[in-house]
Design a protein around this motif. Sequence first.
Motif, PDB file in Angstrom:
ATOM      1  N   GLN A   6      24.346  36.973  49.246  1.00 36.24           N
ATOM      2  CA  GLN A   6      24.738  37.427  47.917  1.00 36.24           C
ATOM      3  C   GLN A   6      25.229  38.866  47.948  1.00 36.24           C
ATOM      4  N   SER A   7      24.567  39.683  48.771  1.00 40.26           N
ATOM      5  CA  SER A   7      24.979  41.078  48.901  1.00 40.26           C
ATOM      6  C   SER A   7      26.398  41.175  49.456  1.00 40.26           C
ATOM      7  N   TYR A   8      26.694  40.316  50.429  1.00 40.49           N
ATOM      8  CA  TYR A   8      28.048  40.315  51.005  1.00 40.49           C
ATOM      9  C   TYR A   8      29.069  39.839  49.979  1.00 40.49           C
ATOM     10  N   LEU A   9      28.732  38.789  49.245  1.00 39.97           N
ATOM     11  CA  LEU A   9      29.654  38.250  48.245  1.00 39.97           C
ATOM     12  C   LEU A   9      29.917  39.242  47.121  1.00 39.97           C
ATOM     13  N   ASP A  10      28.978  40.144  46.890  1.00 41.95           N
ATOM     14  CA  ASP A  10      29.137  41.138  45.828  1.00 41.95           C
ATOM     15  C   ASP A  10      29.953  42.351  46.269  1.00 41.95           C
ATOM     16  N   LYS A  11      30.219  42.460  47.569  1.00 43.37           N
ATOM     17  CA  LYS A  11      30.984  43.603  48.064  1.00 43.37           C
ATOM     18  C   LYS A  11      32.426  43.531  47.586  1.00 43.37           C
ATOM     19  N   SER A  12      32.989  44.682  47.295  1.00 46.90           N
ATOM     20  CA  SER A  12      34.385  44.734  46.860  1.00 46.90           C
ATOM     21  C   SER A  12      35.179  45.650  47.780  1.00 46.90           C
ATOM     22  N   ALA A  13      36.490  45.502  47.729  1.00 51.99           N
ATOM     23  CA  ALA A  13      37.382  46.317  48.550  1.00 51.99           C
ATOM     24  C   ALA A  13      38.664  46.557  47.778  1.00 51.99           C
ATOM     25  N   SER A  14      39.451  47.496  48.237  1.00 53.33           N
ATOM     26  CA  SER A  14      40.729  47.783  47.596  1.00 53.33           C
ATOM     27  C   SER A  14      41.630  46.554  47.643  1.00 53.33           C
ATOM     28  N   ALA A  15      42.360  46.335  46.563  1.00 55.17           N
ATOM     29  CA  ALA A  15      43.269  45.192  46.499  1.00 55.17           C
ATOM     30  C   ALA A  15      44.572  45.452  47.250  1.00 55.17           C
ATOM     31  N   ALA A  16      44.827  46.702  47.629  1.00 58.58           N
ATOM     32  CA  ALA A  16      46.104  47.061  48.249  1.00 58.58           C
ATOM     33  C   ALA A  16      46.373  46.335  49.572  1.00 58.58           C
ATOM     34  N   PRO A  17      45.402  46.265  50.507  1.00 60.56           N
ATOM     35  CA  PRO A  17      45.694  45.593  51.783  1.00 60.56           C
ATOM     36  C   PRO A  17      46.130  44.140  51.619  1.00 60.56           C
ATOM     37  N   ILE A 125      45.948  30.258  48.395  1.00 62.33           N
ATOM     38  CA  ILE A 125      45.864  29.695  47.044  1.00 62.33           C
ATOM     39  C   ILE A 125      44.614  30.207  46.332  1.00 62.33           C
ATOM     40  N   PHE A 126      43.560  30.419  47.107  1.00 59.50           N
ATOM     41  CA  PHE A 126      42.264  30.773  46.528  1.00 59.50           C
ATOM     42  C   PHE A 126      41.989  32.282  46.553  1.00 59.50           C
ATOM     43  N   LEU A 127      42.959  33.066  47.018  1.00 63.27           N
ATOM     44  CA  LEU A 127      42.751  34.509  47.123  1.00 63.27           C
ATOM     45  C   LEU A 127      43.458  35.255  45.991  1.00 63.27           C
ATOM     46  N   PRO A 128      42.860  36.326  45.504  1.00 66.10           N
ATOM     47  CA  PRO A 128      43.460  37.115  44.410  1.00 66.10           C
ATOM     48  C   PRO A 128      44.511  38.087  44.931  1.00 66.10           C
ATOM     49  N   ALA A 129      45.533  37.551  45.579  1.00 71.61           N
ATOM     50  CA  ALA A 129      46.530  38.404  46.237  1.00 71.61           C
ATOM     51  C   ALA A 129      47.503  39.048  45.259  1.00 71.61           C
ATOM     52  N   ASN A 130      47.414  38.682  43.986  1.00 70.09           N
ATOM     53  CA  ASN A 130      48.317  39.264  42.988  1.00 70.09           C
ATOM     54  C   ASN A 130      47.645  40.345  42.154  1.00 70.09           C
ATOM     55  N   ARG A 131      46.523  40.840  42.622  1.00 66.27           N
ATOM     56  CA  ARG A 131      45.794  41.844  41.845  1.00 66.27           C
ATOM     57  C   ARG A 131      46.459  43.215  41.874  1.00 66.27           C
ATOM     58  N   LEU A 145      42.065  41.284  36.078  1.00 71.97           N
ATOM     59  CA  LEU A 145      43.250  41.455  36.904  1.00 71.97           C
ATOM     60  C   LEU A 145      43.713  42.907  36.946  1.00 71.97           C
ATOM     61  N   LYS A 146      43.184  43.729  36.049  1.00 69.30           N
ATOM     62  CA  LYS A 146      43.588  45.126  36.015  1.00 69.30           C
ATOM     63  C   LYS A 146      42.687  45.999  36.882  1.00 69.30           C
ATOM     64  N   THR A 147      41.706  45.398  37.489  1.00 76.87           N
ATOM     65  CA  THR A 147      40.813  46.131  38.381  1.00 76.87           C
ATOM     66  C   THR A 147      41.402  46.127  39.782  1.00 76.87           C
ATOM     67  N   PRO A 148      41.685  47.304  40.359  1.00 74.82           N
ATOM     68  CA  PRO A 148      42.333  47.364  41.675  1.00 74.82           C
ATOM     69  C   PRO A 148      41.381  47.091  42.836  1.00 74.82           C
ATOM     70  N   THR A 149      40.390  46.262  42.602  1.00 74.33           N
ATOM     71  CA  THR A 149      39.484  45.866  43.678  1.00 74.33           C
ATOM     72  C   THR A 149      39.383  44.352  43.709  1.00 74.33           C
ATOM     73  N   ILE A 150      39.053  43.837  44.868  1.00 74.39           N
ATOM     74  CA  ILE A 150      38.894  42.402  45.059  1.00 74.39           C
ATOM     75  C   ILE A 150      37.649  42.171  45.906  1.00 74.39           C
ATOM     76  N   PRO A 151      37.113  40.963  45.918  1.00 76.00           N
ATOM     77  CA  PRO A 151      35.955  40.690  46.777  1.00 76.00           C
ATOM     78  C   PRO A 151      36.294  40.924  48.249  1.00 76.00           C
ATOM     79  N   GLN A 152      35.373  41.503  48.969  1.00 74.98           N
ATOM     80  CA  GLN A 152      35.586  41.788  50.388  1.00 74.98           C
ATOM     81  C   GLN A 152      35.885  40.520  51.180  1.00 74.98           C
ATOM     82  N   TRP A 153      35.264  39.400  50.778  1.00 68.12           N
ATOM     83  CA  TRP A 153      35.441  38.163  51.531  1.00 68.12           C
ATOM     84  C   TRP A 153      36.890  37.676  51.501  1.00 68.12           C
ATOM     85  N   SER A 154      37.632  38.046  50.462  1.00 66.98           N
ATOM     86  CA  SER A 154      39.018  37.581  50.370  1.00 66.98           C
ATOM     87  C   SER A 154      39.887  38.211  51.456  1.00 66.98           C
ATOM     88  N   ILE A 155      39.544  39.414  51.871  1.00 62.51           N
ATOM     89  CA  ILE A 155      40.242  40.056  52.987  1.00 62.51           C
ATOM     90  C   ILE A 155      39.692  39.538  54.312  1.00 62.51           C
TER      91      ILE A 155
END
Length: 236
Positions: A6-17, A125-131, A145-155
């Motif tokens: 759960q701790s890992y799933l809650d991690k966020s990262a910049s949406a830029a990469p 398809i399942f990644l928030p690559a348009n953030r 969608l206006k938050t410039p962060t995404i879940p770490q797992w998506s990267i």
Amino acid sequence: MNKTIQSYLDKSASAAPLAVFRIGFGLMMLYSIIRFAAHGWINSFYITPQFHFSYYGFDWVKPLGSFTYLLFTICGIAAFFIAIGFKYRLSIILFFLSFTYIELMDKTTYLNHYYFISLLSFLMIFLPANRHFSIDYPKATDHTLKTPTIPQWSIDSIKLLLSIVYFYAGLAKINSDWLLKAMPLKIWLPSKYDLPFLGNLMQQEWVHYAFSWTGMLYDLLIPFLLIYKKRGSGHL
């Protein structure tokens, strides 16, 4: 264990990469579609032949006659929309379906790179690559969608897929033909004799071995380079 997950799933990262990856992916796929059409391969590979070798279980996937051009057009437009982040979710779904259909039409055109693209586009398809860096982003009404962060797992999911591909590609190169005989690069590289400035270099045997060994080492190192992250960096 559950807390760790759960701790890992809650991690966020910049949406830029992920956004940069999306743009690069879309542009490369668009270029590939244009190149395929420009060489006349749509007609010579899918329309002119009277018989096509189908994959087991996909006998129903056939070229669409002159509408095959429309299929490639849809795939190219979807790739462009992915790059600019316009209707991203719909675009990536259309790209996955059209590209995969194209690859299933005839298994004689199979390339492991194409298989990888189908897997990657399905994952996307399942990644928030348009953030971020997308047309969808400023038009979004959903505040998430206006938050410039995404879940770490998506990267990390893309890192994992790339790591698997490169690492096993590196392992496959650890054999006598590739490392001790520089094959098949000893055949491929000399054919590039017409390259400006590099044509003569491609004829040198030491270059064939250098490419073979560096290619193997490069593939094996990619997973570790993807895992390595400078302090304070959230890059893909």
